[in-house]
Design a protein around this motif. Structure first.
Motif, PDB file in Angstrom:
ATOM      1  N   MET A  23      51.801 -31.436  27.481  1.00 17.66           N
ATOM      2  CA  MET A  23      50.855 -32.322  28.157  1.00 17.66           C
ATOM      3  C   MET A  23      49.422 -31.897  27.844  1.00 17.66           C
ATOM      4  SD  MET A  23      52.542 -34.597  29.996  1.00 17.66           S
ATOM      5  CE  MET A  23      51.282 -35.158  31.143  1.00 17.66           C
ATOM      6  N   VAL A  24      48.551 -32.892  27.809  1.00 17.75           N
ATOM      7  CA  VAL A  24      47.117 -32.670  27.704  1.00 17.75           C
ATOM      8  C   VAL A  24      46.459 -33.487  28.806  1.00 17.75           C
ATOM      9  CG1 VAL A  24      45.054 -32.825  26.269  1.00 17.75           C
ATOM     10  CG2 VAL A  24      47.275 -32.369  25.220  1.00 17.75           C
ATOM     11  N   TYR A  25      45.434 -32.905  29.431  1.00 15.72           N
ATOM     12  CA  TYR A  25      44.766 -33.556  30.553  1.00 15.72           C
ATOM     13  C   TYR A  25      43.265 -33.661  30.292  1.00 15.72           C
ATOM     14  CZ  TYR A  25      49.122 -31.994  32.691  1.00 15.72           C
ATOM     15  OH  TYR A  25      50.444 -31.756  32.963  1.00 15.72           O
ATOM     16  N   LEU A  26      42.667 -34.655  30.892  1.00 18.82           N
ATOM     17  CA  LEU A  26      41.221 -34.770  30.880  1.00 18.82           C
ATOM     18  C   LEU A  26      40.772 -35.057  32.308  1.00 18.82           C
ATOM     19  CD1 LEU A  26      38.694 -34.727  29.027  1.00 18.82           C
ATOM     20  CD2 LEU A  26      38.822 -37.233  29.000  1.00 18.82           C
ATOM     21  N   GLN A  27      40.205 -34.053  32.946  1.00 22.00           N
ATOM     22  CA  GLN A  27      39.661 -34.208  34.285  1.00 22.00           C
ATOM     23  C   GLN A  27      38.238 -34.720  34.139  1.00 22.00           C
ATOM     24  OE1 GLN A  27      40.910 -33.699  37.520  1.00 22.00           O
ATOM     25  NE2 GLN A  27      38.933 -34.560  38.135  1.00 22.00           N
ATOM     26  N   MET A  28      37.965 -35.874  34.744  1.00 19.11           N
ATOM     27  CA  MET A  28      36.654 -36.502  34.613  1.00 19.11           C
ATOM     28  C   MET A  28      36.006 -36.614  35.986  1.00 19.11           C
ATOM     29  SD  MET A  28      37.552 -39.483  31.837  1.00 19.11           S
ATOM     30  CE  MET A  28      38.555 -40.416  32.999  1.00 19.11           C
ATOM     31  N   ASN A  29      34.876 -35.955  36.149  1.00 19.97           N
ATOM     32  CA  ASN A  29      34.132 -35.975  37.405  1.00 19.97           C
ATOM     33  C   ASN A  29      32.770 -36.629  37.199  1.00 19.97           C
ATOM     34  OD1 ASN A  29      36.208 -34.476  38.682  1.00 19.97           O
ATOM     35  ND2 ASN A  29      35.299 -32.564  37.960  1.00 19.97           N
ATOM     36  N   SER A  30      32.171 -37.004  38.292  1.00 18.25           N
ATOM     37  CA  SER A  30      30.821 -37.607  38.263  1.00 18.25           C
ATOM     38  C   SER A  30      30.740 -38.726  37.225  1.00 18.25           C
ATOM     39  CB  SER A  30      29.774 -36.529  37.952  1.00 18.25           C
ATOM     40  OG  SER A  30      29.820 -35.491  38.895  1.00 18.25           O
ATOM     41  N   LEU A  31      31.702 -39.607  37.290  1.00 18.76           N
ATOM     42  CA  LEU A  31      31.793 -40.667  36.285  1.00 18.76           C
ATOM     43  C   LEU A  31      30.618 -41.625  36.363  1.00 18.76           C
ATOM     44  CD1 LEU A  31      35.624 -41.215  36.436  1.00 18.76           C
ATOM     45  CD2 LEU A  31      34.324 -40.773  34.349  1.00 18.76           C
ATOM     46  N   LYS A  32      30.209 -42.102  35.188  1.00 16.91           N
ATOM     47  CA  LYS A  32      29.080 -43.008  35.059  1.00 16.91           C
ATOM     48  C   LYS A  32      29.540 -44.312  34.414  1.00 16.91           C
ATOM     49  CE  LYS A  32      26.088 -39.028  34.089  1.00 16.91           C
ATOM     50  NZ  LYS A  32      25.134 -38.435  33.121  1.00 16.91           N
ATOM     51  N   PRO A  33      28.810 -45.399  34.632  1.00 16.52           N
ATOM     52  CA  PRO A  33      29.199 -46.665  33.987  1.00 16.52           C
ATOM     53  C   PRO A  33      29.325 -46.541  32.468  1.00 16.52           C
ATOM     54  CG  PRO A  33      27.597 -47.080  35.704  1.00 16.52           C
ATOM     55  CD  PRO A  33      27.709 -45.587  35.583  1.00 16.52           C
ATOM     56  N   GLU A  34      28.522 -45.697  31.862  1.00 17.33           N
ATOM     57  CA  GLU A  34      28.591 -45.526  30.407  1.00 17.33           C
ATOM     58  C   GLU A  34      29.831 -44.782  29.943  1.00 17.33           C
ATOM     59  OE1 GLU A  34      26.018 -44.763  32.421  1.00 17.33           O
ATOM     60  OE2 GLU A  34      24.991 -42.925  31.757  1.00 17.33           O
ATOM     61  N   ASP A  35      30.624 -44.266  30.878  1.00 14.02           N
ATOM     62  CA  ASP A  35      31.906 -43.659  30.517  1.00 14.02           C
ATOM     63  C   ASP A  35      33.004 -44.720  30.375  1.00 14.02           C
ATOM     64  OD1 ASP A  35      31.102 -41.026  32.798  1.00 14.02           O
ATOM     65  OD2 ASP A  35      31.011 -40.940  30.607  1.00 14.02           O
ATOM     66  N   THR A  36      32.695 -45.956  30.685  1.00 11.42           N
ATOM     67  CA  THR A  36      33.670 -47.033  30.558  1.00 11.42           C
ATOM     68  C   THR A  36      34.101 -47.201  29.106  1.00 11.42           C
ATOM     69  OG1 THR A  36      32.825 -48.240  32.482  1.00 11.42           O
ATOM     70  CG2 THR A  36      34.035 -49.518  30.834  1.00 11.42           C
ATOM     71  N   ALA A  37      35.400 -47.135  28.877  1.00  8.32           N
ATOM     72  CA  ALA A  37      35.943 -47.209  27.518  1.00  8.32           C
ATOM     73  C   ALA A  37      37.459 -47.142  27.584  1.00  8.32           C
ATOM     74  CB  ALA A  37      35.413 -46.059  26.666  1.00  8.32           C
ATOM     75  N   VAL A  38      38.080 -47.375  26.445  1.00  8.27           N
ATOM     76  CA  VAL A  38      39.494 -47.055  26.282  1.00  8.27           C
ATOM     77  C   VAL A  38      39.566 -45.615  25.779  1.00  8.27           C
ATOM     78  CG1 VAL A  38      41.647 -47.596  25.119  1.00  8.27           C
ATOM     79  CG2 VAL A  38      40.095 -49.442  25.783  1.00  8.27           C
ATOM     80  N   TYR A  39      40.345 -44.802  26.457  1.00  6.67           N
ATOM     81  CA  TYR A  39      40.475 -43.385  26.112  1.00  6.67           C
ATOM     82  C   TYR A  39      41.796 -43.156  25.384  1.00  6.67           C
ATOM     83  CZ  TYR A  39      36.381 -42.170  28.835  1.00  6.67           C
ATOM     84  OH  TYR A  39      35.087 -42.051  29.292  1.00  6.67           O
ATOM     85  N   TYR A  40      41.700 -42.464  24.253  1.00  7.28           N
ATOM     86  CA  TYR A  40      42.854 -42.227  23.390  1.00  7.28           C
ATOM     87  C   TYR A  40      43.138 -40.743  23.273  1.00  7.28           C
ATOM     88  CZ  TYR A  40      41.977 -47.001  21.759  1.00  7.28           C
ATOM     89  OH  TYR A  40      41.778 -48.357  21.680  1.00  7.28           O
ATOM     90  N   CYS A  41      44.406 -40.421  23.287  1.00  3.05           N
ATOM     91  CA  CYS A  41      44.854 -39.061  23.036  1.00  3.05           C
ATOM     92  C   CYS A  41      45.105 -38.900  21.538  1.00  3.05           C
ATOM     93  CB  CYS A  41      46.136 -38.800  23.831  1.00  3.05           C
ATOM     94  SG  CYS A  41      46.776 -37.122  23.729  1.00  3.05           S
ATOM     95  N   ASN A  42      44.767 -37.740  21.004  1.00  7.01           N
ATOM     96  CA  ASN A  42      44.886 -37.482  19.570  1.00  7.01           C
ATOM     97  C   ASN A  42      45.493 -36.113  19.326  1.00  7.01           C
ATOM     98  OD1 ASN A  42      43.306 -36.025  17.120  1.00  7.01           O
ATOM     99  ND2 ASN A  42      43.665 -38.162  16.603  1.00  7.01           N
ATOM    100  N   ALA A  43      46.355 -36.042  18.315  1.00  7.26           N
ATOM    101  CA  ALA A  43      46.973 -34.774  17.919  1.00  7.26           C
ATOM    102  C   ALA A  43      46.779 -34.577  16.418  1.00  7.26           C
ATOM    103  CB  ALA A  43      48.456 -34.776  18.265  1.00  7.26           C
ATOM    104  N   LYS A  44      46.329 -33.382  16.040  1.00  5.21           N
ATOM    105  CA  LYS A  44      46.101 -33.078  14.628  1.00  5.21           C
ATOM    106  C   LYS A  44      46.735 -31.754  14.270  1.00  5.21           C
ATOM    107  CE  LYS A  44      41.597 -35.351  14.171  1.00  5.21           C
ATOM    108  NZ  LYS A  44      40.168 -35.149  13.877  1.00  5.21           N
ATOM    109  N   TYR A  45      47.387 -31.730  13.095  1.00  5.83           N
ATOM    110  CA  TYR A  45      47.926 -30.496  12.532  1.00  5.83           C
ATOM    111  C   TYR A  45      47.928 -30.655  11.033  1.00  5.83           C
ATOM    112  CZ  TYR A  45      51.295 -26.954  11.087  1.00  5.83           C
ATOM    113  OH  TYR A  45      51.913 -25.916  10.454  1.00  5.83           O
ATOM    114  N   LYS A  46      47.140 -29.863  10.351  1.00  2.00           N
ATOM    115  CA  LYS A  46      46.965 -29.969   8.892  1.00  2.00           C
ATOM    116  C   LYS A  46      46.630 -31.416   8.539  1.00  2.00           C
ATOM    117  CE  LYS A  46      49.777 -25.973   7.695  1.00  2.00           C
ATOM    118  NZ  LYS A  46      50.909 -25.448   6.890  1.00  2.00           N
TER     119      LYS A  46
END
Length: 115
Positions: free
Chosen positions: A77-100
């Protein structure tokens, strides 16, 4: 092959908090550098935060001190704790995994910050 599924998005008022989760399937999760990206309407996708295999984290300046990325290798699992959110944080959020040369994306979860 790695599959990523995001969850936890939604509508929140300015100043509020949300925690996004990314569940990974497949083997060797601990080998992957993990990240959260976001894309707002009409804008390019940008890196928000990443955590490497050793646990080192990096953040884009606009979210530093407000967002926290973490990973749990045992739970894949990967988490993103987001506090003090602002209107400019509005977006679609994507999880990404990279290896080589391997890179995988989730389908995204919508975060809307509005009163």
């Amino acid at each position: 092959q790695v599959q990523l599924v995001e969850s936890g998005g939604g509508l929140v008022q300015p100043g509020g908090s949300l925690t996004l989760s990314c569940a990974a399937s497949g083997s060797e999760f601990s080998l992957f550098h993990m990240g959260w990206y976001r894309q707002a309407p009409g804008k390019v996708r940008e890196l928000v935060a990443r955590v490497n295999t050793g646990g080192t984290t990096n953040y884009v300046d606009s979210v530093r001190d407000r967002f926290t990325i973490s990973r749990d290798n045992a739970k894949k699992m990967v988490y993103l704790q987001m506090n003090s959110l602002k209107p400019e944080d509005t977006a679609v959020y994507y999880c990404n995994a990279k290896y080589k040369w391997y890179e995988y994306w989730g389908r995204g979860t919508q975060v809307t910050v509005s009163s």
